[in-house]
Each structure stands twice: as C-alpha cells, then as structure tokens.
Design a protein around this motif. Structure first.
Motif, PDB file in Angstrom:
ATOM      1  N   ALA A 141      -5.630   6.308  -2.935  1.00 53.52           N
ATOM      2  CA  ALA A 141      -5.647   5.152  -3.836  1.00 53.52           C
ATOM      3  C   ALA A 141      -6.824   4.231  -3.522  1.00 53.52           C
ATOM      4  CB  ALA A 141      -4.332   4.390  -3.721  1.00 53.52           C
ATOM      5  N   ALA A 142      -7.143   4.073  -2.232  1.00 54.48           N
ATOM      6  CA  ALA A 142      -8.281   3.230  -1.867  1.00 54.48           C
ATOM      7  C   ALA A 142      -9.563   3.830  -2.436  1.00 54.48           C
ATOM      8  CB  ALA A 142      -8.368   3.098  -0.343  1.00 54.48           C
ATOM      9  N   ALA A 143      -9.662   5.155  -2.424  1.00 53.02           N
ATOM     10  CA  ALA A 143     -10.852   5.820  -2.974  1.00 53.02           C
ATOM     11  C   ALA A 143     -10.945   5.626  -4.492  1.00 53.02           C
ATOM     12  CB  ALA A 143     -10.825   7.308  -2.626  1.00 53.02           C
ATOM     13  N   LEU A 144      -9.823   5.354  -5.147  1.00 52.75           N
ATOM     14  CA  LEU A 144      -9.839   5.073  -6.591  1.00 52.75           C
ATOM     15  C   LEU A 144     -10.233   3.624  -6.885  1.00 52.75           C
ATOM     16  CD1 LEU A 144      -6.510   6.868  -7.627  1.00 52.75           C
ATOM     17  CD2 LEU A 144      -8.834   7.663  -8.081  1.00 52.75           C
ATOM     18  N   GLY A 145     -10.428   2.833  -5.835  1.00 51.29           N
ATOM     19  CA  GLY A 145     -10.843   1.439  -6.013  1.00 51.29           C
ATOM     20  C   GLY A 145      -9.697   0.455  -6.102  1.00 51.29           C
ATOM     21  N   TRP A 146      -8.485   0.909  -5.828  1.00 57.00           N
ATOM     22  CA  TRP A 146      -7.337   0.009  -5.898  1.00 57.00           C
ATOM     23  C   TRP A 146      -7.157  -0.772  -4.598  1.00 57.00           C
ATOM     24  CZ3 TRP A 146      -3.503   4.129  -8.185  1.00 57.00           C
ATOM     25  CH2 TRP A 146      -3.553   4.089  -9.582  1.00 57.00           C
ATOM     26  N   ARG A 147      -6.734  -2.024  -4.724  1.00 56.91           N
ATOM     27  CA  ARG A 147      -6.247  -2.772  -3.569  1.00 56.91           C
ATOM     28  C   ARG A 147      -4.834  -2.275  -3.246  1.00 56.91           C
ATOM     29  NH1 ARG A 147      -9.111  -7.268  -2.143  1.00 56.91           N
ATOM     30  NH2 ARG A 147      -8.265  -6.679  -0.126  1.00 56.91           N
ATOM     31  N   ILE A 148      -4.332  -2.665  -2.071  1.00 56.11           N
ATOM     32  CA  ILE A 148      -3.070  -2.081  -1.598  1.00 56.11           C
ATOM     33  C   ILE A 148      -2.019  -3.158  -1.310  1.00 56.11           C
ATOM     34  CG2 ILE A 148      -2.041  -0.838   0.366  1.00 56.11           C
ATOM     35  CD1 ILE A 148      -4.729   0.741   0.509  1.00 56.11           C
ATOM     36  N   HIS A 149      -0.803  -2.911  -1.828  1.00 56.10           N
ATOM     37  CA  HIS A 149       0.403  -3.596  -1.346  1.00 56.10           C
ATOM     38  C   HIS A 149       1.291  -2.494  -0.785  1.00 56.10           C
ATOM     39  CE1 HIS A 149      -0.692  -7.205  -3.645  1.00 56.10           C
ATOM     40  NE2 HIS A 149      -0.824  -6.465  -4.729  1.00 56.10           N
ATOM     41  N   LEU A 150       2.139  -2.823   0.190  1.00 54.48           N
ATOM     42  CA  LEU A 150       2.984  -1.763   0.749  1.00 54.48           C
ATOM     43  C   LEU A 150       4.401  -2.272   1.023  1.00 54.48           C
ATOM     44  CD1 LEU A 150       2.769   1.230   1.651  1.00 54.48           C
ATOM     45  CD2 LEU A 150       2.426   0.398   3.973  1.00 54.48           C
ATOM     46  N   HIS A 151       5.410  -1.547   0.492  1.00 53.37           N
ATOM     47  CA  HIS A 151       6.802  -1.783   0.898  1.00 53.37           C
ATOM     48  C   HIS A 151       6.928  -1.227   2.319  1.00 53.37           C
ATOM     49  CE1 HIS A 151       7.690  -2.431  -3.376  1.00 53.37           C
ATOM     50  NE2 HIS A 151       8.923  -2.784  -3.040  1.00 53.37           N
ATOM     51  N   ALA A 152       7.033  -2.118   3.304  1.00 49.36           N
ATOM     52  CA  ALA A 152       6.917  -1.682   4.697  1.00 49.36           C
ATOM     53  C   ALA A 152       8.092  -2.194   5.534  1.00 49.36           C
ATOM     54  CB  ALA A 152       5.609  -2.207   5.289  1.00 49.36           C
TER      55      ALA A 152
END
Ligand code: NIG
Ligand code: FE
Length: 419
Positions: free
Chosen positions: A238-249
């Motif tokens: 997803a990072a390679a697609l240019g998206w920022r990240i949120h994570l259910h952690a």
C-alpha cells in the motif's frame, strides 16, 4: 460572506499546526468574551470584540453564542460510517457472555454487516451515510476519516468508497476516505486466507488506488484476522501505491501492530487497548499518532487503552468514535470525551486537544483544521454551557448549541439547517 460569532462566554482551543504532546497536550488557549470572524470558509480573527471592531467592517451575518463556550469543530479520525443493516441482535449475546470474536466466528460480526452491505445499492448506502453525517454534525463533528471495509470484494469496496466521495460532496461534513478492504477474511476465502491477501495485493488495492478513491489504507492487524506477516506485506504494498497508513493495532490482543505502524511511519496506530511498553516507547519516539477509541471498550466491555501512560510517555494522543455497527455504534464525540476523561483519566483539556488538533494531525490536516486561529478553516462548535468543562460535566446529553462548517451555519439551536 463574513460571519461574526459574538456573545460567547469563552473561546477554548488548542493552538498550533502539529499534534500537541507532553506538557503541551493539556494546554488550551482560553479567551473570555472573545469574538470570532469568518470570511468565506476561513477564520480571520479570534479575540477581543473592541479590537475586531477597530480592524474589520461590520459583518454581513452574526451568530449569537448566547453565553456558550466556543470550541473547534471535532475531527473524528477513525470511523466506519458506511454500512447496511444493524447488529443490535449481538447486544444481549454479549451481555450473556459471548465475546466479540465468538460472535464473529459464528457468522455474526463484520461478516454479517458484509452480507447486508453487499446486498445494498449505492443510493441506500448513501442515504444511510448522510443520515449518520447529520448526527455527527449535530454533535459538533465537522471532519471525519471514513473507512470502507464491509465489502471485502472489489465491487462493494469501490461502491463504499464512491459513497464516501458522494457524501463528501453532498454534505457539509468533510470525509477523508481510507481503503479498509483488509478488514476481515470474507466467508468465501475462509479456507485459504493467504489467497485473500494475494488478491488484496494483486488486484483490489491497486484497482482502488488507480481510481483515486482513497487517501490511505488500513488493515485489521489482529490474531485470527491479519497477522503481523500478512499486515507487513499489505502495508509495504500500500505504501508503494502512495497511500498513507492507519492501522487497527493491538485492539484485542498484544500482537505488536503498534510497532509495525511506527516502522511504516503510519499517520496513526489505532485502538491500542493491548499496547505493550515497547509499543508505547516506539510511538513516543515517532510522528505516528495514537488514536484511542474508548467507545469500543465501553461497548465491548473490555479494557481501555492506557491513555495516561501514553500521554506521560510523550505520545501524540488523539480520540475517535470508531463509529461502526458492531463495536461502537455512536457518532458522538462528546460521549467519547466523557469516556476519555472518566474512564481513561485524561484531563478535559487533553481530551479536547485529542478530539480536535491531535485528531486533525492523525489525518494529516493539522495545518488546516483542529484549532481556532486565524488562517485555519472556520469549523466551529458552540456549546450550551458557558465553559468547555460542560462538554463532559453535563454527560449523556448533546452539549452542542450551534455548528459552523467552512463559515456556514449548519446547526442552529441544536437543529440541523438543511444545505
Ligand atoms: O474498529 N476492529 C475491527 N473493526 C471495527 C469493528 C467493525 C465491526 O464490528 O463491524 C473496530 O472495532
Ligand atoms: Fe475501527
């Protein structure tokens, strides 16, 4: 068009354009008897009425705060606002002792909402979402992050994200879309979850990125859903697609999703009920915002995230509703502030910062929204009570009198104004 808000007992707001942490987390600017001027969608002045009258011409419109306290519109950085059906049938089962995961494994839970959402047409989903957005707005929320995740196939994930886009255009509340196709393993892939991860990586995420439907990605990193290895693979892609990240952690078990979010420089790591000391240390040394969702702990009758320890360790802490049909069916940030203070031990000042400026930082918008100061967008809530303490003091009722979104009055005397 200019708008002047006058008659306020006080304006209470954090200040700045980044998340507040450490001793600054609980620091508010409180100006008694201040006025606020909006020009178009922008805030141009917050301060003394006499100074305003010297510097500006008479406003075209006036909103009387009638002795209420003025705060920034809430920013809710974690919501699942698009769904069909409802899950009230799970409530008594949980009271009788079944866990959220027991219910999910027996065909309820996220997959129950997936069945209803797959069967719902675009217009039905849009109407349901707009109705929820009205409730968000009436409770003082002017911006939300909005996740997909009840489709778990390309067509329905796309439909959900298109609903989020349409709702953003139609409704005053601003929506920031996140692709959460990795919310669960759909029933048809139960026997072979690795294939589902491959389908997400090879087909679903790239197709959604190509259509420009999401700003960010999210994954439910949890034992029995997406483990650390699968989550790592999904986030790298997803990072390679240019998206920022949120994570259910670290929501239900201490799996280490928090450290993974930090490793990927995520905008936010969310839930964190079971975050470890190592996870807290990782967050404190990072730009990743800890988004806490006490509504979920309340509704699932589980433990609360260690908000006090995180605040004291220097993490950037934000608050969100997690609005969704299964684990936190509420649009109310005031309810979340009640829980954040009374159950998690944040001060009222910290909770307000967590629900405005720090939550804006969790969606990378702290330069534009989240505080009341010249240069920011005119997203404003006026309380019924004369001080910001009334946000949590008068609990269980809606404390919001008026709401202004991008310089327009959208809620007056508790009533949504159409448009
Ligand atoms: O944030 N944890 C996963 N997702 C949601 C619950 C969604 C649902 O139960 O429908 C959450 O708690
Ligand atoms: Fe969630």
């Amino acid at each position: 068009m200019s708008l002047l808000i006058r008659g306020a007992s006080q304006v209470a707001t954090p200040l700045g354009d980044t998340a507040r942490r450490g001793t600054e987390f609980g620091r508010l600017s409180i100006i008694e008897n201040a006025v606020i001027r909006c020009e178009g969608a922008d805030l141009v002045f917050v301060g003394d009425a006499a100074e305003h009258d010297r510097r500006f011409p008479a406003p075209e419109r006036v909103l009387d705060a009638a002795g209420g306290c003025v705060i920034p519109g809430f920013v809710d950085p974690h919501t699942h606002p698009v769904w069909a059906g409802s899950r009230e049938d799970e409530f008594n089962r949980r009271l009788a002792g079944e866990s959220y995961m027991d219910i999910a494994r027996s065909g309820g839970g996220i997959n129950a909402t997936v069945r209803a959402t797959r069967a719902a047409a675009f217009e039905e989903l849009l109407q349901g979402t707009i109705a929820r957005l009205d409730t968000f707005l009436e409770h003082g929320t002017t911006t939300i992050e909005a996740k997909s995740g009840y489709g778990l196939d390309l067509a329905t994930e796309v439909r959900m994200l298109e609903v989020i886009g349409a709702a953003d255009r139609k409704h005053p509340v601003d929506l920031h879309p996140t692709c959460l196709a990795a919310h669960e393993v759909p029933a048809e892939h139960r026997g072979d979850p690795e294939r589902w991860v491959e389908e997400l990586v090879a087909e679903i995420h790239p197709s959604i990125a190509r259509r420009g439907l999401a700003e960010a990605v999210d994954v439910f990193c949890e034992d029995g859903v997406f483990g650390l290895d699968a989550t790592r693979r999904l986030l790298a892609d997803a990072a390679a697609l240019g998206w920022r990240i949120h994570l259910h952690a670290d929501e239900l078990t201490p799996l280490g999703g928090t450290e993974l979010a930090v490793e990927f420089n995520a905008l936010s790591a969310d839930h964190l009920m079971h975050v470890t000391d190592a996870g807290i240390a990782a967050l404190a040394g990072s730009q990743t915002v800890a988004v806490l969702l006490p509504g979920t702990s309340f509704f699932l009758r589980s433990s609360y995230a260690p908000a006090r320890r995180m605040a004291e360790a220097g993490c950037a802490v934000a608050l969100a509703t997690d609005c969704n049909p299964g684990s936190s069916p509420t649009e109310s940030m005031p309810m979340i502030l009640s829980l954040a203070t009374l159950q998690m031990g944040l001060t009222i000042e910290e909770a307000l910062t967590g629900a405005t400026l720090n939550s804006a930082a969790a969606i990378d918008r702290a330069a534009e929204i989240g505080s009341l100061e010249a240069g920011k967008r005119a997203d404003i809530a006026v309380l019924n009570g004369p001080s910001y303490h009334h946000l949590v003091y008068h609990f269980g009722v809606n404390p919001i009198r008026h709401v202004v979104k991008s310089g327009e009055i959208v809620v007056r005397d508790g009533q949504r104004i159409a448009g």
